[in-house]
Design an enzyme around this catalytic site. Structure first.
Site, mmCIF file in Angstrom:
data_model
loop_
_atom_site.group_PDB
_atom_site.id
_atom_site.type_symbol
_atom_site.label_atom_id
_atom_site.label_comp_id
_atom_site.label_asym_id
_atom_site.label_seq_id
_atom_site.Cartn_x
_atom_site.Cartn_y
_atom_site.Cartn_z
ATOM 1 N N CYS A 9 4.947 -7.650 -6.960
ATOM 2 C CA CYS A 9 5.359 -9.139 -7.040
ATOM 3 C C CYS A 9 4.825 -9.939 -5.811
ATOM 4 O O CYS A 9 4.980 -11.200 -5.882
ATOM 5 C CB CYS A 9 7.055 -9.306 -6.771
ATOM 6 S SG CYS A 9 7.571 -8.481 -5.085
ATOM 7 N N CYS B 108 10.415 -2.548 -2.186
ATOM 8 C CA CYS B 108 10.623 -3.987 -2.220
ATOM 9 C C CYS B 108 11.794 -4.818 -2.797
ATOM 10 O O CYS B 108 12.549 -4.044 -3.556
ATOM 11 C CB CYS B 108 9.366 -4.700 -3.043
ATOM 12 S SG CYS B 108 9.143 -6.258 -3.170
ATOM 13 N N CYS C 177 3.787 -6.374 -1.153
ATOM 14 C CA CYS C 177 3.905 -5.773 -2.511
ATOM 15 C C CYS C 177 2.996 -5.947 -3.648
ATOM 16 O O CYS C 177 2.877 -7.146 -3.989
ATOM 17 C CB CYS C 177 5.455 -6.192 -3.081
ATOM 18 S SG CYS C 177 6.093 -5.481 -4.403
ATOM 19 N N GLU D 285 -11.448 -1.597 3.291
ATOM 20 C CA GLU D 285 -11.016 -2.577 4.437
ATOM 21 C C GLU D 285 -12.087 -2.590 5.557
ATOM 22 O O GLU D 285 -12.718 -1.490 5.904
ATOM 23 C CB GLU D 285 -9.712 -1.976 5.103
ATOM 24 C CG GLU D 285 -8.946 -3.043 5.992
ATOM 25 C CD GLU D 285 -7.493 -2.386 6.311
ATOM 26 O OE1 GLU D 285 -6.781 -3.295 7.031
ATOM 27 O OE2 GLU D 285 -7.268 -1.382 5.881
ATOM 28 N N CYS E 124 12.054 -6.556 -5.057
ATOM 29 C CA CYS E 124 12.024 -6.667 -6.528
ATOM 30 C C CYS E 124 12.292 -5.334 -7.193
ATOM 31 O O CYS E 124 12.480 -5.197 -8.506
ATOM 32 C CB CYS E 124 10.707 -7.080 -6.800
ATOM 33 S SG CYS E 124 9.337 -5.781 -6.665
ATOM 34 N N ASP F 198 0.494 4.030 1.169
ATOM 35 C CA ASP F 198 -0.982 4.133 1.069
ATOM 36 C C ASP F 198 -1.548 3.863 -0.167
ATOM 37 O O ASP F 198 -2.593 3.013 -0.519
ATOM 38 C CB ASP F 198 -1.575 5.576 1.460
ATOM 39 C CG ASP F 198 -1.177 5.948 2.751
ATOM 40 O OD1 ASP F 198 -1.135 4.991 3.712
ATOM 41 O OD2 ASP F 198 -0.959 7.344 3.094
ATOM 42 N N ASP G 13 -8.131 3.155 0.569
ATOM 43 C CA ASP G 13 -7.500 3.099 1.689
ATOM 44 C C ASP G 13 -7.759 4.411 2.818
ATOM 45 O O ASP G 13 -7.225 5.193 2.318
ATOM 46 C CB ASP G 13 -6.218 2.824 1.570
ATOM 47 C CG ASP G 13 -5.242 2.699 2.926
ATOM 48 O OD1 ASP G 13 -5.672 1.531 3.681
ATOM 49 O OD2 ASP G 13 -4.402 3.485 3.316
#
Length: 400
Positions: free
Chosen positions: A332, A348, A329, A276, A350, A357, A191
């Protein structure tokens, strides 16, 4: 992924210091190359207006006729090889234009265009480490900062001068020493960012050195001094312009050196890379971040990673730019509705706390590997008209 070729074309660039006579001869050559290119482009443009097409052979015949005129007789004073090569380059530019890969060719400016001349094997002599160009009696004084591949003979030589006044020669050779590295199971998601240049799915973060920002004060001072000089071809203005160019050259050199070291290390350590598919050209339209994005040089990083991966038998997978890597996430699969840029860590539902990042890098890796297994199109071309790859549809996730 395997490399089928046993030999790659590789350019080796060196700095050299010409004598006064060599510098004058090369400067004349640069001017003649620019003149021939502009004349041929004007002729082809006029023919295009008449709905006619002129190819390389026609412009080559025109060059012969131009040399016989009194006005352009000075074209005979330089080697004919760079003049023929610039016609070939123009032909390539029109081929890309007709293939809708580039815009219509533009005329070369005396002040802004790159000063370069390309010589093929008939335009130079390379013997025992000494390079002599056509129309020159003495070899170039080249600083051999690294050796050429053993037994390599240049097929093309390109001489150039940058805005800072430095002279370079680039030797294009067949390099048989480039071979695929031993295969490994390591795969990494990458990233790119501004606070950190790269964040890997392993959790490693590589600091962004911000080369342009570090030189910004010195650059601004040099630019102010240039702005105060009277416009024209005066010596003081030329000296101030070279000082600005030297600062820019130092920034570019440091940035390129860092990217080469990073990409080489990554290629040696990993088999698969997932990145990306960013549209940097569109992103720099954001005037708030344009300078920082340009300084990070994401496009150059991707280019280096791709060609080195091709050399050494590695694989680069580009994930669709619309894939919500930051909002998803990695534990999950829950997709967050919003994720402003100022949010660097988040928790999150969860219970997992994510570094923005690192989480994005992990999601990129999972998405790239999943789509690669599915056999979908995961390599969107940067020239494609905005089509989404299958990554966004294929990656499993659960709405909150």
């Amino acid at each position: 992924m395997s490399v089928t070729t046993t030999c790659v074309k590789r350019a080796f660039k060196y700095r050299f210091y010409p004598t006064g006579a060599q510098a004058a001869e090369l400067s004349r050559t640069f001017g003649c190359v620019r003149k021939v290119y502009n004349l041929a482009l004007a002729a082809r443009t006029e023919a295009w207006a008449r709905q006619e097409r002129i190819n390389y052979n026609a412009t080559s015949a025109m060059l012969t006729a131009w040399k016989k005129t009194e006005e352009l007789a000075y074209l005979n004073d330089v080697s004919s090889v760079p003049l023929q090569q610039t016609l070939r380059h123009l032909q390539t530019a029109f081929t890309h234009f007709f293939g809708k890969r580039a815009k219509y060719p533009r005329f070369k400016s005396r002040k802004k265009s790159r000063k370069s001349a390309e010589y093929t094997t008939s335009g130079f002599r390379f013997r025992h480490g000494w390079l002599t160009l056509a129309k020159m009696g003495e070899p170039l004084d080249i600083v051999w900062s690294r050796p050429l591949p053993e037994g390599a003979t240049p097929s093309t030589v390109t001489v150039s001068q940058d805005a800072a006044g430095r002279w370079f020669v680039s030797l294009l050779c067949d390099d048989a020493s480039v071979k695929p590295l031993p295969a490994t199971d390591a795969a990494v998601g990458i990233d790119v960012g501004l606070d950190h240049l790269l964040t890997l799915s392993t959790g490693e973060k590589i600091t962004n050195p911000r080369h342009e920002r570090r030189e910004r004060a010195r650059l601004a001072k040099a630019q102010r001094a240039l702005a105060k000089k009277a416009k024209g071809d005066g010596a003081n203005r030329a000296k101030a312009r070279r000082e600005v160019a030297r600062i820019h050259a130092r920034i570019v050199d440091r940035r390129r050196d860092l990217l080469h070291k990073l990409t080489t290390r990554l290629v040696r350590e990993n088999q698969t890379f997932v990145i990306e598919d960013l549209t940097v050209r569109s992103m720099v339209r954001n005037h708030t971040l344009a300078r920082a994005i340009s300084d990070a040089s994401w496009s150059e990083f991707r280019s280096m990673l791709e060609y080195k991966a091709a050399w050494y038998g590695r694989e680069v997978i580009a994930v669709d730019r619309f894939f919500p890597s930051s909002r998803l996430c990695s534990a999950c699969g829950t997709l967050q509705k919003k994720m402003p840029l100022h949010v660097r860590t988040w928790t999150c539902e969860c219970g997992t706390t994510h570094d923005r990042d690192v989480n994005a890098a992990k999601n990129l890796l999972a998405a790239g590997l999943a789509v690669s297994v599915c056999g979908a199109g995961v390599r969107p071309q940067r020239s494609s008209p905005g089509g989404r790859s299958a990554t966004k549809q294929k990656t499993p996730r659960r709405e909150p």
